[in-house]
Motif scaffolding. Structure first.
Motif, short mmCIF file in Angstrom:
data_model
loop_
_atom_site.label_atom_id
_atom_site.label_comp_id
_atom_site.label_asym_id
_atom_site.label_seq_id
_atom_site.Cartn_x
_atom_site.Cartn_y
_atom_site.Cartn_z
N THR A 232 14.51 -0.34 -105.10
CA THR A 232 15.40 -0.80 -104.03
C THR A 232 16.86 -0.62 -104.42
OG1 THR A 232 13.79 -2.41 -103.23
CG2 THR A 232 16.08 -2.80 -102.67
N VAL A 233 17.65 -0.13 -103.48
CA VAL A 233 19.09 0.01 -103.67
C VAL A 233 19.79 -0.76 -102.56
CG1 VAL A 233 21.05 1.59 -103.76
CG2 VAL A 233 18.85 2.28 -104.72
N LEU A 234 20.66 -1.68 -102.94
CA LEU A 234 21.45 -2.44 -101.99
C LEU A 234 22.91 -2.02 -102.12
CD1 LEU A 234 19.95 -6.02 -102.56
CD2 LEU A 234 19.25 -4.32 -100.87
N THR A 235 23.69 -2.23 -101.06
CA THR A 235 25.11 -1.98 -101.09
C THR A 235 25.84 -3.29 -100.90
OG1 THR A 235 25.24 -1.57 -98.70
CG2 THR A 235 24.78 0.33 -100.13
N SER A 236 27.14 -3.29 -101.17
CA SER A 236 27.91 -4.52 -101.03
C SER A 236 27.94 -5.01 -99.59
CB SER A 236 29.34 -4.29 -101.52
OG SER A 236 29.95 -3.22 -100.81
N SER A 237 27.73 -4.07 -98.63
CA SER A 237 27.70 -4.46 -97.22
C SER A 237 26.31 -4.93 -96.80
CB SER A 237 28.12 -3.28 -96.34
OG SER A 237 27.24 -2.17 -96.53
N ARG A 238 25.31 -4.73 -97.66
CA ARG A 238 23.94 -5.18 -97.37
C ARG A 238 23.43 -5.88 -98.62
NH1 ARG A 238 19.82 -3.52 -93.75
NH2 ARG A 238 17.75 -4.06 -94.45
N PRO A 239 23.76 -7.15 -98.81
CA PRO A 239 23.43 -7.85 -100.04
C PRO A 239 21.97 -8.15 -100.22
CG PRO A 239 24.42 -9.36 -98.47
CD PRO A 239 24.53 -7.99 -97.88
N GLY A 240 21.16 -8.07 -99.18
CA GLY A 240 19.72 -8.30 -99.31
C GLY A 240 19.36 -9.75 -99.31
#
Length: 240
Positions: A232-240
């Motif tokens: 899984t890869v998250l971005t700062s705009s999608r913190p999970g």
């Protein structure tokens, strides 16, 4: 210890056919439709999904009927039981881009702690992608910076007292990326070793933006059916 390039090649080769330019990007499940139960325990908003109207059992897709019947068996004796109340709604699924709400068939009888949530088979055929013969394994969440190239890769490794991870090997193709942390053993404290693994991380910079490519790992190694499993890869705009 560095990995042999052939090991990386085997993992990356499983994703050669991934349609990286398709729009929308195909969904990549990281647990093959099985819910991350720890997430459901932490966030119980999914219970509200079962306020929807009933769906006749006759409308259930035949592809998920065996799993639904197994779920409704008596938990003590294994004896067959009637199907629970069936609904259709968007349910939570773990993907390589974080938890997503996807079309699902669901049941949640009063005597069960966890719901039955199966991805809609038609949606799965049209909108998901998975290498044949690959089995999911592990699901630590790495973080991608806003530049699309700086990746904080999180993994389970040797405890800090016994090893350092100053760098990582990065292998890239047009469809996938593999990161393998380089472990440097330390002397460590004497006496009994109380911890054998803990969450570690290493920061790498990709040669090109990750984009729609899949982050994969070796899992149980070359030749195994988990070699090349997605992460899984998250971005700062999608913190999970």
């Amino acid at each position: 210890m560095a990995i042999h390039p052939e090991q990386a090649r085997q993992a990356l080769a499983k994703w050669e056919g991934f349609p990286v330019h398709r729009a929308p990007r195909p969904v990549v499940l990281t647990e093959m439709g099985v819910l991350a139960l720890d997430r459901l325990a932490a966030d119980t908003r999914w219970r509200a999904l079962f306020d929807g109207p009933d769906v006749p059992a006759s409308e259930m897709p035949p592809e998920i009927a065996p799993a639904a019947a197994k779920y409704c068996r008596n938990v003590q004796t294994g004896a067959p039981g009637p199907l629970a109340r069936l609904i259709r709604a968007n349910g939570p699924f773990a993907t390589d881009r974080g938890l997503r709400e996807l079309p699902a068939w669901m049941m949640y009888p009063e005597n069960r702690r966890w719901p039955f949530i199966a991805l809609d088979p038609d949606f799965a055929r049209r909108m998901t992608w998975w290498p044949q013969g690959l089995r999911a394994s592990g699901n630590e969440e790495s973080l991608l910076a806003d530049d699309g190239r700086t990746l904080t890769y999180r993994f389970t490794g040797t405890p800090r007292a016994y090893a350092d991870y100053p760098d990582a090997e990065v292998f890239e193709t047009d469809t996938a990326v593999l990161v393998e942390p380089v472990e440097v053993p330390l002397d460590g404290p004497g006496g009994i070793r109380l911890a054998y693994a803990e969450e570690r991380e290493v920061v790498v910079r990709l040669a090109a933006p990750l984009g729609n490519r899949v982050l994969v790992w070796l899992a149980h190694g070359a030749g195994s059916d988990t070699c090349g499993a997605p992460r899984t890869v998250l971005t700062s705009s999608r913190p999970g």
